[in-house]
Design an enzyme around this catalytic site. Structure first.
Site, mmCIF file in Angstrom:
data_model
loop_
_atom_site.group_PDB
_atom_site.id
_atom_site.type_symbol
_atom_site.label_atom_id
_atom_site.label_comp_id
_atom_site.label_asym_id
_atom_site.label_seq_id
_atom_site.Cartn_x
_atom_site.Cartn_y
_atom_site.Cartn_z
ATOM 1 C CE1 TYR A 32 1.350 -0.132 4.088
ATOM 2 C CE2 TYR A 32 0.276 2.077 4.434
ATOM 3 C CZ TYR A 32 1.112 1.123 4.906
ATOM 4 O OH TYR A 32 1.707 1.431 6.041
ATOM 5 C CE LYS A 146 3.299 3.672 3.220
ATOM 6 N NZ LYS A 146 3.399 3.381 4.441
ATOM 7 C CD GLU A 178 10.292 2.105 10.265
ATOM 8 O OE1 GLU A 178 10.134 2.992 9.417
ATOM 9 O OE2 GLU A 178 10.150 0.869 9.942
ATOM 10 C CG LEU A 202 8.692 2.840 4.336
ATOM 11 C CD1 LEU A 202 8.266 1.509 3.557
ATOM 12 C CD2 LEU A 202 7.244 3.572 4.646
HETATM 13 N N1 DCS Z 1 8.020 4.086 8.742
HETATM 14 C C1 DCS Z 1 6.633 3.112 8.747
HETATM 15 C C2 DCS Z 1 6.625 1.919 9.394
HETATM 16 C C3 DCS Z 1 5.714 3.941 8.036
HETATM 17 O O1 DCS Z 1 4.520 2.972 8.273
HETATM 18 C C4 DCS Z 1 5.611 5.026 7.764
HETATM 19 C C5 DCS Z 1 4.353 5.608 6.967
HETATM 20 C C6 DCS Z 1 6.690 5.868 7.644
HETATM 21 C C7 DCS Z 1 7.815 5.196 8.380
HETATM 22 C C8 DCS Z 1 6.860 7.132 7.171
HETATM 23 O O2 DCS Z 1 6.988 7.176 5.511
HETATM 24 P P1 DCS Z 1 6.490 8.077 4.522
HETATM 25 O O3 DCS Z 1 7.071 9.362 5.008
HETATM 26 O O4 DCS Z 1 6.597 7.789 3.249
HETATM 27 O O5 DCS Z 1 4.888 8.440 4.919
HETATM 28 N N2 DCS Z 1 3.096 5.154 7.277
HETATM 29 C C9 DCS Z 1 2.022 5.550 6.574
HETATM 30 C C10 DCS Z 1 0.753 4.747 7.110
HETATM 31 O O6 DCS Z 1 0.646 3.908 7.200
HETATM 32 N N3 DCS Z 1 -0.190 5.950 7.367
HETATM 33 O O7 DCS Z 1 0.253 7.195 6.911
HETATM 34 C C11 DCS Z 1 1.445 6.966 6.525
#
Ligand code: DCS
Length: 285
Positions: A32, A146, A178, A202
């Site tokens: 996703y 992702k 993270e 990620l």
């Molecule tokens: N790390 C994880 C585990 C994430 O799920 C996300 C984003 C990030 C880092 C940050 O990545 P981006 O800067 O590309 O958003 N999570 C998404 C989610 O599941 N909901 O909103 C953002």
């Protein structure tokens, strides 16, 4: 917000049902993206769509659309739902087939779903910061994908919420990886540190926008892992994500992160982040 994209078509949300044999539903077998929409414009679309195709390749899934077709569909969805400010959620599952761990045959196509959600910038959080709880990272070793499999992230996030915190900061053997749904960075002696983009995190798009901001503002940065101890002694701590942009961390495990309310480097990075949005999507007023 009543329209969704379902298998390449715009459909009314209430006319679509999920098949109980969809592999996303049964195995979490899919991928996703969450993309931010400002002024009706998909911010950093190219980076998101490229990461989506990279995730697909890593799980050996074929996306039955080109990147260009995907963009046309998402733009139509935004227009149809008249979305000005919010997010698009889009996911692809490996398709519908009788439950069996083995991949289905090549005749089974990936199922695409995308919908929009209204949402303003979290101005208060970005201004005041959030509290975080340090939790052991118990997820698998492909966090660069992702994936729809978010159980490890969900459990960590809920543990943080139950402790009255907003986000979980994860560590493996004392090394910070993270957040449960964000990337984590620190500022120490004027240098920004963030975990290298390998299989343990990620590679966040907002993280990349932030690193570009460091470059353009001549703020030294290192994509280098840091420990729990370094985190607790940092001058500033912040999280980044599509929805939270750059948000300060105020307290960690109940202790102040740096000096509460003093976020000089974070403020500089936030300004650059806003400038990047405005360059791509126009003035935010
Ligand atoms: N790390 C994880 C585990 C994430 O799920 C996300 C984003 C990030 C880092 C940050 O990545 P981006 O800067 O590309 O958003 N999570 C998404 C989610 O599941 N909901 O909103 C953002």
């Amino acid at each position: 917000m009543s329209f969704i994209v379902f298998n390449g078509e715009l459909s009314k949300r209430d006319t679509i049902t999920v098949d109980i044999e969809d592999r996303g539903y049964q195995f979490g077998d899919g991928i996703y993206e969450v993309v931010r929409v400002y002024n009706g414009c998909l911010f950093t679309w190219k980076e998101h769509v490229e990461r989506l195709y990279a995730s697909a390749e890593k799980i050996r899934m074929t996306i039955p659309y080109t990147m260009e077709e995907m963009k046309v569909m998402m733009d139509k969805l935004i227009e149809k739902n008249q979305l000005i400010e919010g997010t698009i959620y889009l996911q692809l599952t490996r398709g519908i087939a009788p439950r069996n761990h083995a991949f289905p045959g090549s005749d089974v196509q990936a199922v695409l779903v995308a919908y929009t959600r209204l949402g303003e910038r979290p101005v208060k959080l970005m201004e005041e910061g959030v509290d975080a709880l340090i939790i052991e990272d118990k997820r698998w070793l492909h966090c660069d994908i992702k994936s729809l499999n978010l159980l490890g992230n969900v459990l960590a996030h809920q543990e943080a919420l139950d402790a009255g915190c907003y986000e979980a900061i994860l560590h493996r053997d004392g090394v910070i990886t993270e957040g449960s749904h964000t990337n984590v960075s620190i500022v120490s002696d004027g240098t920004v540190y963030t975990h290298p983009a390998n299989n343990l995190i990620l590679n966040g798009i907002s993280r990349r926008v932030m690193l570009k901001a460091c470059e353009s503002q001549s703020i030294p940065f290192k994509e280098e892992a840091f420990t729990v101890d370094q985190l607790m002694r940092a001058d500033e701590v912040f999280i980044t994500s599509t929805t939270l942009e750059i948000t300060p961390v105020r307290r960690i495990n109940g202790q102040p992160a740096g000096v509460e309310g003093q976020y000089p480097v974070i403020r500089q990075l936030q300004e650059s982040f806003t400038a990047a949005i405005e360059t791509e999507c126009g003035s935010l007023r």
